[in-house]
Enzyme design. Sequence first.
Site, PDB file in Angstrom:
ATOM      1  N   SER A   1       0.801  -1.228   0.000  1.00  0.00           N
ATOM      2  CA  SER A   1       0.000   0.000   0.000  1.00  0.00           C
ATOM      3  C   SER A   1       0.833   1.277   0.000  1.00  0.00           C
ATOM      4  O   SER A   1       0.313   2.339  -0.299  1.00  0.00           O
ATOM      5  CB  SER A   1      -0.949   0.008   1.197  1.00  0.00           C
ATOM      6  OG  SER A   1      -0.228   0.102   2.404  1.00  0.00           O
TER       7      SER A   1
ATOM      8  N   HIS B   1       1.020   4.172   6.801  1.00  0.00           N
ATOM      9  CA  HIS B   1       0.433   5.039   5.777  1.00  0.00           C
ATOM     10  C   HIS B   1       0.844   6.487   6.000  1.00  0.00           C
ATOM     11  O   HIS B   1       1.367   6.839   7.050  1.00  0.00           O
ATOM     12  CB  HIS B   1      -1.092   4.932   5.759  1.00  0.00           C
ATOM     13  CG  HIS B   1      -1.594   3.696   5.068  1.00  0.00           C
ATOM     14  ND1 HIS B   1      -2.922   3.357   5.038  1.00  0.00           N
ATOM     15  CD2 HIS B   1      -0.951   2.732   4.368  1.00  0.00           C
ATOM     16  CE1 HIS B   1      -3.068   2.226   4.359  1.00  0.00           C
ATOM     17  NE2 HIS B   1      -1.882   1.828   3.946  1.00  0.00           N
TER      18      HIS B   1
ATOM     19  N   ASP C   1      -8.183   6.204   4.374  1.00  0.00           N
ATOM     20  CA  ASP C   1      -8.277   5.010   5.218  1.00  0.00           C
ATOM     21  C   ASP C   1      -9.531   4.930   6.083  1.00  0.00           C
ATOM     22  O   ASP C   1      -9.601   4.085   6.967  1.00  0.00           O
ATOM     23  CB  ASP C   1      -7.053   4.937   6.147  1.00  0.00           C
ATOM     24  CG  ASP C   1      -5.779   4.633   5.394  1.00  0.00           C
ATOM     25  OD1 ASP C   1      -5.843   4.133   4.262  1.00  0.00           O
ATOM     26  OD2 ASP C   1      -4.704   4.896   5.955  1.00  0.00           O
TER      27      ASP C   1
END
Length: 180
Positions: free
Chosen positions: A57, A96, A123
Amino acid sequence: MGWIGDTVDSVKSIQLRQLLTQAVSLGMIVTSALIIWKGLMCITGSESPVVVVLSGSMEPGFKRGDILFLHMSKDPIRAGEIVVFNIDGREIPIVHRVIKVHERQDTGEVDVLTKGDNNYGDDRLLYAQGQLYLNRHHIMGRAVGFLPYVGWVTIIMTEKPIIKYILIGALGLLVITSKD
């Protein structure tokens, strides 16, 4: 007889004193590793100072198998920083980027919204039901450095436990059969 026969003979010839010495040495190695880990926790201010990237990701910045070094300071979290966070009800932390910072006027607390660089949307779907932002207590640390590909050892041992058991068995056999 060969290597296996020599190993069996070596194990049979071990004396109690030598076995105890090797057990103490192994215990000291494990204890030292734990002390180093706890020391890193104190220095970095993070409950987990080292994490492995488990998904794609965050590509192309961080690839699966990269090891990240974390630090958690009192400085405010800013948009653009890469953070590692835990979601309530999930065991595995997520790596992230912070895309939005929201400061509450009444309390001064800062909430953040994150997104994986390689993901299409933010998210919010990963967060707990009804949760729109992450609070500071969700953040484990900020990424301050990384080692590429080194975390693959951890990923392989997690995904293929037989390899972990073979490695532990081989290391145990090496400790038992060492002559020093």
